[in-house]
Motif scaffolding. Structure first.
Motif, PDB file in Angstrom:
ATOM      1  N   GLY A   1     -36.840  41.299 -31.160  1.00 64.86           N
ATOM      2  CA  GLY A   1     -35.965  41.870 -32.184  1.00 64.86           C
ATOM      3  C   GLY A   1     -35.944  43.385 -32.133  1.00 64.86           C
ATOM      4  N   ARG A   2     -37.104  43.964 -31.933  1.00 70.03           N
ATOM      5  CA  ARG A   2     -37.200  45.423 -31.854  1.00 70.03           C
ATOM      6  C   ARG A   2     -36.498  45.952 -30.600  1.00 70.03           C
ATOM      7  NH1 ARG A   2     -37.744  49.576 -35.243  1.00 70.03           N
ATOM      8  NH2 ARG A   2     -38.404  51.378 -34.075  1.00 70.03           N
ATOM      9  N   ARG A   3     -36.656  45.237 -29.471  1.00 67.22           N
ATOM     10  CA  ARG A   3     -35.982  45.652 -28.230  1.00 67.22           C
ATOM     11  C   ARG A   3     -34.479  45.622 -28.412  1.00 67.22           C
ATOM     12  NH1 ARG A   3     -37.778  42.616 -22.932  1.00 67.22           N
ATOM     13  NH2 ARG A   3     -36.030  41.460 -23.727  1.00 67.22           N
ATOM     14  N   VAL A   4     -33.979  44.560 -29.037  1.00 68.15           N
ATOM     15  CA  VAL A   4     -32.535  44.426 -29.255  1.00 68.15           C
ATOM     16  C   VAL A   4     -32.044  45.515 -30.206  1.00 68.15           C
ATOM     17  CG1 VAL A   4     -30.762  42.930 -30.251  1.00 68.15           C
ATOM     18  CG2 VAL A   4     -32.464  41.982 -28.694  1.00 68.15           C
ATOM     19  N   PHE A   5     -32.791  45.775 -31.257  1.00 66.21           N
ATOM     20  CA  PHE A   5     -32.426  46.821 -32.209  1.00 66.21           C
ATOM     21  C   PHE A   5     -32.373  48.178 -31.511  1.00 66.21           C
ATOM     22  CE2 PHE A   5     -33.696  50.041 -35.364  1.00 66.21           C
ATOM     23  CZ  PHE A   5     -32.626  49.920 -36.234  1.00 66.21           C
ATOM     24  N   ASN A   6     -33.384  48.467 -30.693  1.00 63.20           N
ATOM     25  CA  ASN A   6     -33.393  49.729 -29.943  1.00 63.20           C
ATOM     26  C   ASN A   6     -32.228  49.792 -28.963  1.00 63.20           C
ATOM     27  OD1 ASN A   6     -35.615  50.756 -31.245  1.00 63.20           O
ATOM     28  ND2 ASN A   6     -37.049  50.033 -29.710  1.00 63.20           N
ATOM     29  N   GLY A   7     -31.886  48.674 -28.370  1.00 62.90           N
ATOM     30  CA  GLY A   7     -30.739  48.625 -27.462  1.00 62.90           C
ATOM     31  C   GLY A   7     -29.437  48.927 -28.179  1.00 62.90           C
ATOM     32  N   THR A   8     -29.302  48.394 -29.389  1.00 57.33           N
ATOM     33  CA  THR A   8     -28.107  48.665 -30.183  1.00 57.33           C
ATOM     34  C   THR A   8     -28.029  50.148 -30.533  1.00 57.33           C
ATOM     35  OG1 THR A   8     -28.133  46.437 -31.105  1.00 57.33           O
ATOM     36  CG2 THR A   8     -26.900  48.089 -32.326  1.00 57.33           C
ATOM     37  N   LEU A   9     -29.157  50.721 -30.948  1.00 61.47           N
ATOM     38  CA  LEU A   9     -29.173  52.155 -31.270  1.00 61.47           C
ATOM     39  C   LEU A   9     -28.848  53.003 -30.042  1.00 61.47           C
ATOM     40  CD1 LEU A   9     -32.267  52.513 -33.612  1.00 61.47           C
ATOM     41  CD2 LEU A   9     -29.849  52.495 -34.231  1.00 61.47           C
ATOM     42  N   TRP A  10     -29.378  52.604 -28.882  1.00 63.85           N
ATOM     43  CA  TRP A  10     -29.095  53.342 -27.650  1.00 63.85           C
ATOM     44  C   TRP A  10     -27.608  53.321 -27.361  1.00 63.85           C
ATOM     45  CZ3 TRP A  10     -26.804  52.235 -23.009  1.00 63.85           C
ATOM     46  CH2 TRP A  10     -26.969  53.181 -22.007  1.00 63.85           C
ATOM     47  N   GLN A  11     -27.000  52.157 -27.456  1.00 64.31           N
ATOM     48  CA  GLN A  11     -25.572  52.046 -27.144  1.00 64.31           C
ATOM     49  C   GLN A  11     -24.738  52.842 -28.134  1.00 64.31           C
ATOM     50  OE1 GLN A  11     -22.695  50.538 -28.651  1.00 64.31           O
ATOM     51  NE2 GLN A  11     -21.512  51.048 -26.847  1.00 64.31           N
ATOM     52  N   LEU A  12     -25.059  52.767 -29.408  1.00 64.53           N
ATOM     53  CA  LEU A  12     -24.290  53.498 -30.413  1.00 64.53           C
ATOM     54  C   LEU A  12     -24.440  55.015 -30.246  1.00 64.53           C
ATOM     55  CD1 LEU A  12     -24.979  51.281 -33.535  1.00 64.53           C
ATOM     56  CD2 LEU A  12     -22.856  51.435 -32.223  1.00 64.53           C
ATOM     57  N   SER A  13     -25.638  55.465 -29.864  1.00 65.82           N
ATOM     58  CA  SER A  13     -25.843  56.914 -29.726  1.00 65.82           C
ATOM     59  C   SER A  13     -25.233  57.472 -28.444  1.00 65.82           C
ATOM     60  CB  SER A  13     -27.335  57.241 -29.794  1.00 65.82           C
ATOM     61  OG  SER A  13     -28.004  56.728 -28.669  1.00 65.82           O
ATOM     62  N   THR A  14     -25.189  56.675 -27.379  1.00 64.15           N
ATOM     63  CA  THR A  14     -24.640  57.171 -26.117  1.00 64.15           C
ATOM     64  C   THR A  14     -23.170  56.808 -25.935  1.00 64.15           C
ATOM     65  OG1 THR A  14     -25.283  55.178 -24.917  1.00 64.15           O
ATOM     66  CG2 THR A  14     -26.870  56.995 -24.958  1.00 64.15           C
ATOM     67  N   ARG A  15     -22.707  55.808 -26.664  1.00 65.20           N
ATOM     68  CA  ARG A  15     -21.332  55.288 -26.541  1.00 65.20           C
ATOM     69  C   ARG A  15     -21.051  54.789 -25.125  1.00 65.20           C
ATOM     70  NH1 ARG A  15     -20.050  53.366 -30.744  1.00 65.20           N
ATOM     71  NH2 ARG A  15     -17.913  53.287 -30.090  1.00 65.20           N
ATOM     72  N   ALA A  16     -22.097  54.421 -24.406  1.00 63.70           N
ATOM     73  CA  ALA A  16     -21.946  53.879 -23.056  1.00 63.70           C
ATOM     74  C   ALA A  16     -21.531  52.412 -23.142  1.00 63.70           C
ATOM     75  CB  ALA A  16     -23.265  54.000 -22.301  1.00 63.70           C
ATOM     76  N   SER A  17     -21.115  51.876 -22.037  1.00 69.65           N
ATOM     77  CA  SER A  17     -20.768  50.463 -21.959  1.00 69.65           C
ATOM     78  C   SER A  17     -22.030  49.626 -22.171  1.00 69.65           C
ATOM     79  CB  SER A  17     -20.180  50.172 -20.578  1.00 69.65           C
ATOM     80  OG  SER A  17     -20.060  48.790 -20.379  1.00 69.65           O
ATOM     81  N   TRP A  18     -21.859  48.446 -22.762  1.00 69.29           N
ATOM     82  CA  TRP A  18     -23.001  47.547 -22.946  1.00 69.29           C
ATOM     83  C   TRP A  18     -23.645  47.211 -21.613  1.00 69.29           C
ATOM     84  CZ3 TRP A  18     -25.248  46.893 -27.420  1.00 69.29           C
ATOM     85  CH2 TRP A  18     -24.517  47.054 -28.583  1.00 69.29           C
ATOM     86  N   ARG A  19     -22.861  47.147 -20.566  1.00 73.03           N
ATOM     87  CA  ARG A  19     -23.400  46.802 -19.241  1.00 73.03           C
ATOM     88  C   ARG A  19     -24.278  47.908 -18.673  1.00 73.03           C
ATOM     89  NH1 ARG A  19     -18.328  43.589 -18.129  1.00 73.03           N
ATOM     90  NH2 ARG A  19     -19.147  41.502 -18.449  1.00 73.03           N
ATOM     91  N   ASP A  20     -24.202  49.115 -19.228  1.00 72.69           N
ATOM     92  CA  ASP A  20     -25.044  50.221 -18.775  1.00 72.69           C
ATOM     93  C   ASP A  20     -26.373  50.271 -19.518  1.00 72.69           C
ATOM     94  OD1 ASP A  20     -23.102  51.022 -16.987  1.00 72.69           O
ATOM     95  OD2 ASP A  20     -22.157  52.395 -18.426  1.00 72.69           O
TER      96      ASP A  20
END
Length: 50
Positions: A8-27
């Motif tokens: 759950g924490r890994r997924v949450f951190n992944g979501t925050l990473w994507q939102l902060s970088t605005r990169a593609s989910w595949r990146d």
């Protein structure tokens, strides 16, 4: 099937990473788990009212 410890924490951190970088989910870096799993969990939250 119960979630793996820390998933759950890994997924949450992944979501925050994507939102902060605005990169593609595949990146998404591997340390955050599979990109589709993180995206699906992120996409379900508004449907549940979170």
């Amino acid at each position: 099937m119960p979630a793996l410890p820390g998933t759950g924490r890994r997924v949450f951190n992944g979501t925050l990473w994507q939102l902060s970088t605005r990169a593609s989910w595949r990146d998404l870096p591997e340390r955050h788990g599979p990109c589709m799993a993180v995206h699906e969990r992120h996409a379900r939250k508004p449907a549940r009212g979170l």
